[in-house]
Design an enzyme around this catalytic site. Structure first.
Site, PDB file in Angstrom:
ATOM      1  N   HIS A 149      40.118  32.066  44.140  1.00 28.59           N
ATOM      2  CA  HIS A 149      39.131  32.625  43.069  1.00 28.59           C
ATOM      3  C   HIS A 149      37.843  32.481  43.333  1.00 28.59           C
ATOM      4  CE1 HIS A 149      42.057  34.599  40.021  1.00 28.59           C
ATOM      5  NE2 HIS A 149      42.875  33.601  40.299  1.00 28.59           N
ATOM      6  N   LYS A 209      29.306  37.555  30.574  1.00 23.60           N
ATOM      7  CA  LYS A 209      29.865  36.786  31.662  1.00 23.60           C
ATOM      8  C   LYS A 209      29.510  35.492  31.564  1.00 23.60           C
ATOM      9  CE  LYS A 209      28.458  39.800  34.568  1.00 23.60           C
ATOM     10  NZ  LYS A 209      29.742  40.191  35.390  1.00 23.60           N
ATOM     11  N   ARG A 210      30.109  34.358  32.164  1.00 27.46           N
ATOM     12  CA  ARG A 210      29.763  33.218  32.228  1.00 27.46           C
ATOM     13  C   ARG A 210      28.406  33.026  32.793  1.00 27.46           C
ATOM     14  NH1 ARG A 210      32.198  31.067  36.079  1.00 27.46           N
ATOM     15  NH2 ARG A 210      33.338  32.670  36.878  1.00 27.46           N
ATOM     16  N   LYS A 234      25.621  34.622  39.316  1.00 21.19           N
ATOM     17  CA  LYS A 234      25.735  36.224  38.245  1.00 21.19           C
ATOM     18  C   LYS A 234      24.318  36.587  37.831  1.00 21.19           C
ATOM     19  CE  LYS A 234      30.311  34.892  36.537  1.00 21.19           C
ATOM     20  NZ  LYS A 234      31.048  35.677  37.002  1.00 21.19           N
ATOM     21  N   THR A 248      36.172  41.222  36.094  1.00 22.20           N
ATOM     22  CA  THR A 248      37.189  42.005  35.360  1.00 22.20           C
ATOM     23  C   THR A 248      36.487  42.674  34.141  1.00 22.20           C
ATOM     24  OG1 THR A 248      37.704  40.202  34.125  1.00 22.20           O
ATOM     25  CG2 THR A 248      39.478  40.884  35.870  1.00 22.20           C
ATOM     26  N   LYS A 261      36.652  46.528  32.558  1.00 17.52           N
ATOM     27  CA  LYS A 261      36.900  46.745  30.984  1.00 17.52           C
ATOM     28  C   LYS A 261      35.602  47.744  30.466  1.00 17.52           C
ATOM     29  CE  LYS A 261      38.560  42.129  30.481  1.00 17.52           C
ATOM     30  NZ  LYS A 261      38.186  40.736  30.562  1.00 17.52           N
TER      31      LYS A 261
END
Length: 758
Positions: free
Chosen positions: A289, A480-481, A486, A588, A592
């Site tokens: 992952h 998101k985290r 990111k 993900t 969504k």
């Protein structure tokens, strides 16, 4: 007399009732009142909203129980292949008021051993003088969609045995005995948050072994007692174990399943090594992952020596046989042996759990095509050269039942009006919406649903958090985290750039934006916490500047979680997927948001690459460095200051942050952050700044043409079919677990069961 229902109202009723599986509303009301009175011992005069929730939850669970029992009976009779590869334990904080959905199963409590010593005897290897902790199972029903199947999610809670340190009680040391008991039960009290950063804490290793050991014992108990295909009351042969059991190692956290299954087969079931190893490899598969090196688990050998001494010996043996094979294939290649070893030399020596997962499984997959390519070509390159057939891709997916039907019923309804309801179990049918891209009625309906969702979310924020936003503005969402890769920082730099433009030319027309950033940071991740502080500090300045008015807002969404995601995702106009190319495994949230009608601004990373392929690159806002360009920049040397000195807007933004413009009471607060961006930023925020700002200009231009924007939205929704978890799970089933997905609908409890012969 009431007016007859319209077709749309009928469809909504049928849709909602179909999800819940509730046929008799009056019976549900009676059940609700019964539980409120007898289970919770409350009446409506004193009942709280939580009491009402629990009464409803108990009522729904009652409705599931018949199908839950019928499903387990069916599995017992049919004996299908099953998977329990990533067990999860719940933290006690979540259970403060109890959990109405779960059922404790003390009759299946199991011992889990720690510490002790290893003794070699004539009858085999024994693990002696261990400390025992009991694993108490709690079962939660997981209902299928309109198929009467109710599967079981089994969680584990650590309990001290009754005789735990009884000796301390006997000599009067009550306090120490109680403290030791608490220490044992701490294993499942709080789950260590894992956020792409590995901390080698002993409690975390205990947790990982605890859920693995309990789950494997439980799987073997069920394997031995399954009825179909076994003439004996209890199965004694493990030959068919890989045909009946699939252990999917979800990242390296359950990697101990490999040495634990070997220990059971060798020491308890008395199989020889080769037989045990064949069964273990064929039963286990590994999903990677993350490609971030700091996230890969590398446990110190000394910790294993103390906590799991038998498992350490098994890992040593696995490694020796593995290296013997590599040495035979590549004679004299010492560097390759060092790179591929399960044991990393150094002080201290460490066990590379990812290497253990690759060696001890029959399949290894990434979770998006670009990620799987990186896994093959970079992370596990040496292993891929030896066993190329072992490596696969399984692009992640999401369930449309939760992430469309439940969270966005308005959108689900207008889709169903055009193409029917079958898309909920066959998401590729969304392709039919391409016939409605230029349909003015559908364009109007899609835009109307989005605006209603935005107004609902704006009202929610104002009521729950006293935050007022403009529902007519573009909802620009990054949820998101919080992590450097990111690149929430890139988003903030753009927001400050927009703010500066408004301040410099306040009379110019600007497309109004409400930028929302949500997510949690790992407790020990200092830089992530500093990024959150920057977001809130910048928001404080912008949101209170009267010159800005409703044209720009920056909101940090606190306590981001599934229930909040179900509100914000249907309301989003723009989805921020801006990680550095080559760092995001899949994502993900991107799927969504796409399914719910948000357009994507993103880099060529994770599953966003495949989203662009499905929808057409012209229908996403793609920008920035690609993976090969990032690699080239690393080889050449990344000079962030070059961008700082070349771009006046960027220079102004960074100078403002560094000077304390957004933190006047602590002017030095963010200097560390700016220094990181300029001197040691692994994720190259400044390299993509110019392309990102230019791309956002394209976003604003399209947003001004509502019909054109909505046409692109429809093309994106129509292209979301690939990203259903139904497709993902079917691929795992066929290509890794070796089973054909079943579409059997189990009869409801009031009908005769399916017999094994049918």
């Amino acid at each position: 007399m009431a007016a007859p229902l319209t077709d749309q109202e009928k469809r909504k009723q049928i849709s909602v009732r179909g999800i819940a599986g509730l046929g008799d509303v009056a019976e549900m009301k009676r059940s609700f009142n019964r539980h409120l009175h007898f289970t919770l011992v409350k009446d409506r005069n004193v009942a709280t909203p939580r009491d009402y929730y629990f009464a409803l939850a108990h009522s729904v669970r009652d409705h599931l129980v018949g199908r839950w029992i019928r499903t387990q009976q069916y599995y017992y009779e049919k004996d299908p292949k099953v998977g329990a590869g990533s067990p999860v334990e719940e933290a006690d904080d979540w259970l403060r008021y109890g959990n109405p959905w779960e059922k404790a199963r003390p009759e299946y409590m199991l011992p889990v051993h720690f510490y002790g010593r290893v003794q070699h005897t004539d009858s085999g290897v024994k693990w002696l003088d261990t400390q025992v902790v009991l694993a108490m199972p709690y079962d939660t029903p997981v209902p299928g969609y309109k198929n009467n199947t109710v599967n079981t999610m089994r969680l584990w809670s650590a309990k001290a045995p009754n005789d735990f340190n009884l000796q301390d009680f006997n000599v009067g040391d009550y306090i120490q005995a109680v403290l030791d008991r608490n220490l044992a039960e701490n294993i499942s009290r709080v789950l260590y948050p894992n956020d792409n950063f590995f901390e080698g804490k002993e409690l975390r290793l205990k947790q990982e072994y605890f859920v693995v050991a309990a789950t494997l014992q439980d799987i073997i108990r069920r394997f031995k007692s399954s009825k179909f295909g076994s003439r004996d009351p209890v199965r004694t042969s493990f030959d068919t174990f890989p045909d009946k059991v699939a252990l999917q190692l979800n990242d390296t956290h359950p990697a101990l399943a490999i040495p634990e299954l070997m220990r059971i087969l060798l020491d308890i079931e008395k199989l020889d090594w080769d037989k045990a190893w064949d069964i273990t490899v064929r039963s286990c598969a590994y999903t990677n992952h993350t490609v971030l090196p700091e996230a890969l688990e590398r446990w110190p050998v000394y910790m294993f020596e103390k906590l799991l001494p038998r498992h350490l010996l098994i890992i040593y043996e696995i490694n020796q046989r593995h290296l013997d094979r590599i040495a035979a294939l590549f004679p004299g290649d010492v560097a390759r042996l060092r790179r591929m070893s399960l044991i990393e030399e150094g002080d201290p020596k460490r066990i590379n759990m990812a290497h253990l997962c690759v060696v001890g499984t029959h399949a290894v997959n990434g979770v998006a095509r670009i990620h799987s390519d990186i896994v093959r070509n970079t992370v596990f390159k040496d292993f891929y050269e030896v066993d190329p057939e072992k490596f696969q891709n399984k692009t992640n997916g999401i369930t449309p039942r939760r992430w469309l039907l439940l969270c966005n019923p308005g959108l689900a309804d207008i889709i169903a009006e055009r193409i029917g309801e079958d898309f909920l179990t066959d998401l590729q049918q969304l392709r039919k919406l391409l016939d409605f891209v230029d349909d003015e009625g559908f364009i109007r309906d899609v835009a109307k649903v989005k605006q209603e969702n935005k107004q609902k979310f704006a009202a929610f924020l104002e009521k729950q958090h006293q935050v007022k936003i403009n529902p007519e503005s573009m909802f620009d969402v990054q949820v998101k985290r919080i992590h450097e890769y990111k690149r929430q920082l890139l988003n903030v730099l753009h927001v400050i750039t927009l703010y500066n433009r408004i301040k410099m030319d306040p009379n110019k027309h600007f497309v109004p934006r409400t930028v929302m950033i949500g997510g949690k940071a790992a407790p020990g991740y200092h830089m992530a916490k500093l990024i959150i502080k920057l977001i809130t500090s910048v928001g404080e300045v912008i949101n209170n500047d009267p010159a800005v008015r409703d044209r720009l807002k920056l909101i940090f969404l606190e306590n981001y979680r599934v229930s909040l995601a179900e509100r914000v995702i249907p309301a989003a106009d723009l989805s921020e997927q801006i990680s550095t190319a080559g760092t995001e495994a899949s994502g993900t949230g991107n799927m969504k948001l796409m399914l719910n009608g948000a357009l994507t601004v993103g880099t060529e990373d994770g599953a966003t690459v495949e989203m662009a392929e499905e929808a057409g690159h012209d229908n996403l806002f793609m920008f920035g460095l690609r993976v090969d360009e990032v690699d080239e920049l690393d080889r050449r040397g990344y000079d962030a200051r070059r961008h700082y000195e070349r771009l006046p807007e960027l220079k102004l933004v960074l100078d403002q942050i560094r000077s304390g413009f957004f933190s006047p009471e602590q002017p030095e607060l963010f200097s560390e952050l700016v220094s990181m961006l300029l001197h040691h930023d692994r994720f190259k925020v400044l390299a993509d700044y110019e392309a990102y700002v230019d791309c956002q200009e394209r976003v604003s231009r399209l947003y001004q043409d509502a019909a054109a924007w909505t046409r692109v939205v429809i093309r994106n929704i129509a292209a979301a079919g690939k990203f259903s978890s139904d497709r993902t799970v079917s691929q795992y089933a066929r290509e890794i677990w070796g089973v054909e997905p079943s579409h059997v609908k189990i009869p409801p409890p009031n009908e005769p069961p399916i017999t094994p012969q049918s």
